[in-house]
Design a protein around this motif. Structure first.
Motif: not given
Length: 304
Positions: A146, A105, A143, A101
Motif C-alpha cells: 500500500l 493500492g 501494508c 491490498a
C-alpha cells in the motif's frame, strides 16, 4: 485433508504501544493530544478517517488496521463526496489480504495519492483541534505494498517497515509441520504473480519482491533499512514536506512515541470460520481477523 481456497499472508505484527494509551490520549507540552487510533483498532479491519489540520493546511487520510475483503469497498464509501485527489494517506497497519491490498493500492494510485507511515493524532489547542502525525508507527506485510501505491512516498526514520513471505495463514503458526496440496501451491504462485505485476505497475523494484519472498513465516519479519527502502523504490523523497501539509509545529509539538514490548501476531482465519476480535495468548500471540466474507479459488484472500 480440507480444501483450501484462499491464501493468507502470514503477518507478524508489531504494536507500537508507545505513550498512546488504549484510551487514545497522550500529553505533550502543547496540551492534550487525542490519537485517532488505538492499539486495539490496529488489530481490527482497516478503517479510514479524515484528519484535518486547519486553519493553515489541508488534512490527510488516516488508514489504520488490517486489510480485509471489505477494505476496498469501505474506502470507496469513505471517498464518496470527498475531494481526495492528491491527498496523503498515512498508514499504520500490520498487513492483510494480498488481493484486496492490491485493489486498494490501485484505488490510491488512481487518486494520485501520496503515502507515508505514521499514527495520526488530534491536538486540542485554544484555537481548536489540529491534526499531526506521530512517526513511530508500523507498516508491515501487505501494508508495504500500500505504501508503494503512493506517487510520492516518505518513510520517517522512527517508522518500522517490515516484510516477509506470502503464506497460508491458517498454517502459519506451525508452517514447517503443516501439510500442503497442489492447489495450495497453485494459489501461492498465482498470487505472487499478481503481486509482481502490481509492484512493477507502481514503480517498485524487483528487489522488494526478492527481499520479501526470502523471509519464511517461522522467522521474524525483516525490518527494512534506509538503504533497502531506497533500493526497493519504497521511498521517493526524504522530505516530509513532500507528503504532509506544513503547519506551525513550534506552537504544537508533535507527540513523541516510544515502543514498548514487541508482540508477534499471525492471522489464523480460514474459509468459513467466524472471526472474533479478541486475541488469545500463545507462544506467538494469535490474532483472529475478520475478512468480511469467504474467498473463492478465483479470488484468493491472503491475509497477514
Amino acid at each position: 485433508m480440507r480444501s483450501v481456497t484462499s491464501l493468507r499472508l502470514c503477518g507478524l505484527a508489531l504494536l507500537a504501544a508507545a505513550c498512546i494509551t488504549l484510551s487514545g490520549t497522550v500529553t505533550t507540552l502543547g496540551g492534550e493530544v487525542r490519537a485517532s487510533s488505538s492499539l486495539e483498532e490496529r488489530k481490527l479491519p482497516m478503517k479510514f478517517s479524515w484528519v484535518g489540520c486547519q486553519p493553515n493546511c489541508r488534512g490527510w487520510v488516516s488508514a489504520v488496521g488490517i486489510i480485509t475483503a471489505d477494505s476496498p469497498k469501505e474506502f470507496d464509501e469513505f471517498a464518496r463526496g470527498r475531494q481526495l485527489g492528491g491527498a496523503t494517506v498515512v498508514l499504520d497497519s500490520s498487513g492483510g489480504s494480498v488481493n484486496d491490498a492490491i485493489a486498494l493500492g490501485r484505488r490510491f494510485r488512481s487518486l494520485g495519492a501520496l503515502t507515508t507511515v505514521g499514527t495520526s493524532v488530534v491536538n486540542k489547542t485554544p484555537q481548536g483541534e489540529r491534526g499531526s502525525v506521530v512517526p513511530e508507527a508500523y507498516c508491515e506485510s501487505m501494508c508495504v505494498f500500500l505504501l508503494l501505491s503512493g506517487k510520492t512516498r516518505y518513510v520517517p526514520q522512527a517508522a518500522h517497515v517490515r516484510v516477509h513471505q506470502i503464506w497460508m495463514g491458517d498454517r502459519a503458526d506451525d508452517a514447517k509441520a503443516a501439510s500442503y496440496t497442489a492447489q495450495d501451491l497453485m494459489i501461492v504462485e498465482r498470487d505472487i504473480g499478481r503481486l509482481a505485476k502490481y509492484t512493477f505497475e507502481m514503480g517498485g523494484a524487483g528487489d522488494l519482491l526478492s527481499l520479501a519472498l526470502s523471509v519464511p513465516p517461522w522467522e521474524e519479519l525483516h525490518e527494512m533499512s534506509p538503504a533497502e527502502l531506497r533500493l526497493t523504490s519504497l521511498v521517493t523523497t526524504d522530505a516530509v514536506a513532500d507528503v504532509l501539509p506544513q503547519q506551525d509545529t513550534t506552537a504544537i509539538p508533535v507527540a513523541e512515541a516510544k515502543p514498548k514490548d514487541r508482540d508477534r501476531f499471525v492471522s489464523s482465519v480460514t474459509e468459513g470460520e467466524a472471526a472474533p476480535h479478541a486475541t488469545k495468548a500463545t507462544k506467538t500471540a494469535e490474532i483472529v481477523v475478520p475478512t468480511g466474507g469467504s474467498a473463492t479459488p478465483s479470488s484468493a484472500q491472503p491475509a497477514q
